[in-house]
Design an enzyme around this catalytic site. Structure first.
Site, PDB file in Angstrom:
ATOM      1  N   GLU A  77      10.820   1.691  10.108  1.00 23.07           N
ATOM      2  CA  GLU A  77      11.841   2.700   9.752  1.00 23.07           C
ATOM      3  C   GLU A  77      11.170   4.054   9.908  1.00 23.07           C
ATOM      4  O   GLU A  77      10.310   4.406   9.107  1.00 23.07           O
ATOM      5  CB  GLU A  77      12.293   2.528   8.300  1.00 23.07           C
ATOM      6  CG  GLU A  77      12.990   1.224   7.997  1.00 23.07           C
ATOM      7  CD  GLU A  77      14.404   1.193   8.532  1.00 23.07           C
ATOM      8  OE1 GLU A  77      14.931   2.233   8.960  1.00 23.07           O
ATOM      9  OE2 GLU A  77      14.988   0.092   8.546  1.00 23.07           O
ATOM     10  N   GLY A 126       4.306   4.628  13.309  1.00 23.97           N
ATOM     11  CA  GLY A 126       5.121   3.441  13.605  1.00 23.97           C
ATOM     12  C   GLY A 126       4.777   2.836  14.957  1.00 23.97           C
ATOM     13  O   GLY A 126       4.694   1.613  15.116  1.00 23.97           O
ATOM     14  N   CYS A 179      14.158  11.299   5.490  1.00 18.93           N
ATOM     15  CA  CYS A 179      14.285  10.858   6.889  1.00 18.93           C
ATOM     16  C   CYS A 179      15.705  11.123   7.381  1.00 18.93           C
ATOM     17  O   CYS A 179      15.929  11.305   8.557  1.00 18.93           O
ATOM     18  CB  CYS A 179      13.943   9.393   7.008  1.00 18.93           C
ATOM     19  SG  CYS A 179      14.817   8.387   5.827  1.00 18.93           S
ATOM     20  N   LYS A 201       0.858  -1.188   0.000  1.00 20.68           N
ATOM     21  CA  LYS A 201       0.000   0.000   0.000  1.00 20.68           C
ATOM     22  C   LYS A 201       0.891   1.234   0.000  1.00 20.68           C
ATOM     23  O   LYS A 201       1.499   1.562   1.014  1.00 20.68           O
ATOM     24  CB  LYS A 201      -0.904   0.036   1.226  1.00 20.68           C
ATOM     25  CG  LYS A 201      -1.918   1.176   1.139  1.00 20.68           C
ATOM     26  CD  LYS A 201      -2.344   1.740   2.481  1.00 20.68           C
ATOM     27  CE  LYS A 201      -1.421   2.809   3.018  1.00 20.68           C
ATOM     28  NZ  LYS A 201      -1.329   4.050   2.222  1.00 20.68           N
ATOM     29  N   GLU A 261      10.983  16.515  14.389  1.00 21.49           N
ATOM     30  CA  GLU A 261      11.214  16.351  12.955  1.00 21.49           C
ATOM     31  C   GLU A 261      10.334  17.347  12.198  1.00 21.49           C
ATOM     32  O   GLU A 261       9.121  17.368  12.366  1.00 21.49           O
ATOM     33  CB  GLU A 261      10.859  14.921  12.527  1.00 21.49           C
ATOM     34  CG  GLU A 261      11.173  14.667  11.077  1.00 21.49           C
ATOM     35  CD  GLU A 261      10.852  13.245  10.629  1.00 21.49           C
ATOM     36  OE1 GLU A 261       9.723  12.789  10.861  1.00 21.49           O
ATOM     37  OE2 GLU A 261      11.748  12.598  10.056  1.00 21.49           O
TER      38      GLU A 261
HETATM   39  P1  NAD Z   1       3.192   8.574   7.546  1.00 21.83           P
HETATM   40  O1  NAD Z   1       3.597   7.868   8.796  1.00 21.83           O
HETATM   41  O2  NAD Z   1       2.154   9.617   7.632  1.00 21.83           O
HETATM   42  O3  NAD Z   1       2.632   7.504   6.480  1.00 21.83           O
HETATM   43  C1  NAD Z   1       3.416   6.421   6.013  1.00 21.83           C
HETATM   44  C2  NAD Z   1       2.496   5.358   5.435  1.00 21.83           C
HETATM   45  O4  NAD Z   1       1.704   4.787   6.468  1.00 21.83           O
HETATM   46  C3  NAD Z   1       1.517   5.868   4.385  1.00 21.83           C
HETATM   47  O5  NAD Z   1       1.399   4.913   3.358  1.00 21.83           O
HETATM   48  C4  NAD Z   1       0.226   5.977   5.168  1.00 21.83           C
HETATM   49  O6  NAD Z   1      -0.919   5.887   4.381  1.00 21.83           O
HETATM   50  C5  NAD Z   1       0.339   4.778   6.103  1.00 21.83           C
HETATM   51  N1  NAD Z   1      -0.473   4.854   7.328  1.00 21.83           N
HETATM   52  C6  NAD Z   1      -0.925   5.954   7.976  1.00 21.83           C
HETATM   53  N2  NAD Z   1      -1.664   5.602   9.063  1.00 21.83           N
HETATM   54  C7  NAD Z   1      -1.659   4.254   9.113  1.00 21.83           C
HETATM   55  C8  NAD Z   1      -2.222   3.293  10.001  1.00 21.83           C
HETATM   56  N3  NAD Z   1      -2.937   3.654  11.069  1.00 21.83           N
HETATM   57  N4  NAD Z   1      -2.021   1.987   9.745  1.00 21.83           N
HETATM   58  C9  NAD Z   1      -1.282   1.596   8.696  1.00 21.83           C
HETATM   59  N5  NAD Z   1      -0.724   2.449   7.812  1.00 21.83           N
HETATM   60  C10 NAD Z   1      -0.914   3.761   8.012  1.00 21.83           C
HETATM   61  O7  NAD Z   1       4.535   9.120   6.902  1.00 21.83           O
HETATM   62  P2  NAD Z   1       4.727  10.001   5.573  1.00 21.83           P
HETATM   63  O8  NAD Z   1       4.249  11.375   5.865  1.00 21.83           O
HETATM   64  O9  NAD Z   1       4.214   9.276   4.388  1.00 21.83           O
HETATM   65  O10 NAD Z   1       6.330  10.001   5.462  1.00 21.83           O
HETATM   66  C11 NAD Z   1       7.135  10.859   6.192  1.00 21.83           C
HETATM   67  C12 NAD Z   1       7.706  10.174   7.410  1.00 21.83           C
HETATM   68  O11 NAD Z   1       8.403   9.011   7.029  1.00 21.83           O
HETATM   69  C13 NAD Z   1       8.734  11.019   8.144  1.00 21.83           C
HETATM   70  O12 NAD Z   1       8.525  10.913   9.543  1.00 21.83           O
HETATM   71  C14 NAD Z   1      10.053  10.394   7.759  1.00 21.83           C
HETATM   72  O13 NAD Z   1      11.097  10.596   8.670  1.00 21.83           O
HETATM   73  C15 NAD Z   1       9.685   8.969   7.646  1.00 21.83           C
HETATM   74  N6  NAD Z   1      10.637   8.249   6.803  1.00 21.83           N
HETATM   75  C16 NAD Z   1      11.509   7.378   7.406  1.00 21.83           C
HETATM   76  C17 NAD Z   1      12.447   6.695   6.660  1.00 21.83           C
HETATM   77  C18 NAD Z   1      13.406   5.714   7.308  1.00 21.83           C
HETATM   78  O14 NAD Z   1      13.875   4.837   6.628  1.00 21.83           O
HETATM   79  N7  NAD Z   1      13.696   5.831   8.590  1.00 21.83           N
HETATM   80  C19 NAD Z   1      12.505   6.903   5.274  1.00 21.83           C
HETATM   81  C20 NAD Z   1      11.615   7.804   4.688  1.00 21.83           C
HETATM   82  C21 NAD Z   1      10.672   8.459   5.465  1.00 21.83           C
END
Ligand code: NAD
Ligand code: MN
Length: 495
Positions: free
Chosen positions: A249, A232, A283, A174, A384
């Site tokens: 992650e 997460g 990230c 997804k 962040e």
């Molecule tokens: P987000 O946490 O809002 O969403 C990530 C994904 O999770 C999306 O596909 C979203 O639809 C899904 N999601 C949201 N709520 C959910 C739930 N309750 N259950 C299951 N899935 C759900 O993050 P974002 O805004 O898409 O990305 C930015 C974030 O990602 C930043 O915090 C960034 O640091 C992090 N990030 C981390 C890494 C790493 O490897 N550490 C890499 C890239 C981005």
């Protein structure tokens, strides 16, 4: 504009609900990049069912044969590199030289997978007993749920899906709703390369419906998630209840330390790239620059001039350095941090407002922003921000610089600029981050090395390299006794 469909059991199908959502270009919000099905629980169940059905056959195919499919995937991606990169710039916003890098990361991950399948080693160990051998092997687990963010629309989905599939698992992915098109294309590429129907399935939709559906489904053996620490935490909680494996992650608040003895020109290039590459939406982005007192003022002067020279604009124009933010709400969130920084008493030396010149008014652009005289406890030094905002902090000396570097809840990446070998090695030892760079910015991971962070950045797994395969496989320990007698291991013979 393209009409995308779910990929379920090798077929492109509409959502059972018939509902759709649009994916727009953040550099020009009038442009619709694609229309996507808004999937339902029914679609998701079908996808998981297909993946479950495809699993026994797929896992029975020898690893080296699955590797060959990965090589084919790489070949197709090479042919489509420019097309994919342009699509990525249109749906996500980052500049074309970076989206080419993102696609290349996917190609490299496929090539890595294509060799890993011929050498996925176990261990062979001696037995305590004669005529007995012991070893370990790795086996696939079943159907995985893959949930990805929007900032690396190809690289992150490939980091998850290629090791997942090569290991013999099947998957339902997804993607983030801001960047679904690249994953849609990835699904087509995998089918074209010969991945059997049902092995890789794509569904689209929001986290609270489709994401939650994946977490809670009894036929999903594990969740691989990249995204924010808040989500997460939620995922870890749900997976904990049903004892699903989950790899998380998460966020970062990465710091670059500039010591007084550093090559300042080099450190300057590093912080520019680290803080403003991908418009700060990485990230691993450099969100804090920690400068040793003797060079503080000089470095800030150098920095301000360079930041103001960055060219902002549509990422498809090769001349631009900084593209838009991914959405209006991200821009609002970043601007709210700028207001917080001002209230906290940090000094804004450049940026701090949306960029709306010329055609940029049609998108979500923001000026690269630098705060100086930030203190380590300020929110802009702790939370962040995920945008083009750099917090500059002064450190009295080396010791304080390392304390500030480690003084956040996150632990993804860190960088130390110095010419002093002793200080560099001591920093490598002391840094509370999963990745440490010396004389290089906080960004720039290579696909064959472990990637991930400590503290609130994750839960101890590492993507990338051989460690990604550890996430998606179970260790099996094997004992073969060829003595022809009942032999007891040492502990059983003590009495
Ligand atoms: P987000 O946490 O809002 O969403 C990530 C994904 O999770 C999306 O596909 C979203 O639809 C899904 N999601 C949201 N709520 C959910 C739930 N309750 N259950 C299951 N899935 C759900 O993050 P974002 O805004 O898409 O990305 C930015 C974030 O990602 C930043 O915090 C960034 O640091 C992090 N990030 C981390 C890494 C790493 O490897 N550490 C890499 C890239 C981005
Ligand atoms: Mn988009």
């Amino acid at each position: 504009m393209k009409d995308y469909k779910n990929l379920i059991n090798g077929k492109l199908v509409d959502s059972a609900s018939g509902r759709t959502f649009e994916n727009r270009n953040p550099a020009n919000w009038d442009e619709v990049v694609g229309v996507f099905p808004k999937s339902t629980a029914e679609d998701l169940n079908k996808a998981i069912e297909a993946a479950k059905k495809a699993y026994p056959k797929w896992r029975a195919i020898p690893w080296p044969k699955r590797s060959e499919i990965m090589r084919k995937v790489a070949e197709i991606m090479v042919m489509k590199k420019e097309e994919l990169s342009k699509l990525m710039t249109r749906e996500m916003g980052k500049v074309i030289k970076e989206t080419r890098g993102d696609t290349q990361e996917g190609i490299d991950t496929a090539l890595y997978a294509s060799t890993e399948g011929r050498k996925y080693y176990g261990y062979t160990l001696p037995s305590e007993l004669p005529d007995k051998s012991c070893w370990t092997r790795r086996d696939p687990m079943g159907v995985w749920g893959l949930i990805t963010p929007w900032n690396f629309p190809i690289a992150i989905p490939t980091w998850k899906s290629f090791p997942c599939l090569l290991s013999g698992n099947t998957a339902v992915i997804k993607p983030a709703t801001y960047t679904p098109a690249c994953v849609g294309e990835l699904g087509t590429i995998l089918q074209e390369a010969g991945v059997p129907d049902g092995v890789f399935n794509v569904v689209y939709g929001g986290g609270s419906e489709i994401g939650e559906g994946l977490l809670n489904h009894q036929d999903i053996v594990g969740i691989s998630f990249t995204g924010s620490s808040d989500i997460g935490r939620r995922i870890g909680e749900v997976c904990g209840k049903s004892l699903k494996r989950c790899s998380l992650e998460l966020g970062g608040k990465n710091g670059q330390v500039v010591l007084a003895d550093a090559d300042l020109d080099l450190a300057l290039e590093g912080v520019l790239w680290g803080a403003f590459g991908t418009t700060g939406q990485r990230c691993t982005a450099t969100s804090r620059c920690i400068i040793e007192a003797p060079v503080y003022d000089r470095f800030i002067d150098m920095l301000k001039a360079k930041v103001e020279a960055l060219k902002i604009g549509n990422g498809l124009d090769e001349a631009n350095d900084v593209g838009p933010l991914v959405s209006e709400s991200q821009r609002e969130s970043i601007h709210s941090y700028v207001l917080i920084g001002k209230q906290e008493g940090a000094k804004l030396i450049t940026g701090g407002e949306p960029y709306t010149e010329g055609t940029c008014a049609q998108g979500w652009f923001y000026r690269p922003t630098v705060f100086i005289d930030v203190t380590p406890s300020m929110r802009i030094a702790q939370e962040e921000i995920f945008g083009p905002v750099l917090s500059v902090i002064k450190a009295r000396d080396y010791k304080e610089a390392i304390e500030i570097l480690n003084g956040t809840v996150y632990g993804l990446s860190s960088s130390i600029y110095t010419r002093d070998l002793v200080k560099a090695h001591k920093a490598i030892e002391l840094a509370e981050t999963g990745i440490v760079y010396i004389n290089a910015p906080t960004i720039g991971a290579e696909c064959h090395l472990p990637f991930g962070g400590m503290k609130n950045t994750g839960n101890g797994h590492r993507e990338g390299g051989w460690t990604a395969y550890e996430i998606f496989t179970e260790i099996k320990t094997v004992y073969v006794d060829y003595s022809g007698t009942l032999q007891k291991a040492q502990i059983d013979t003590w009495q």
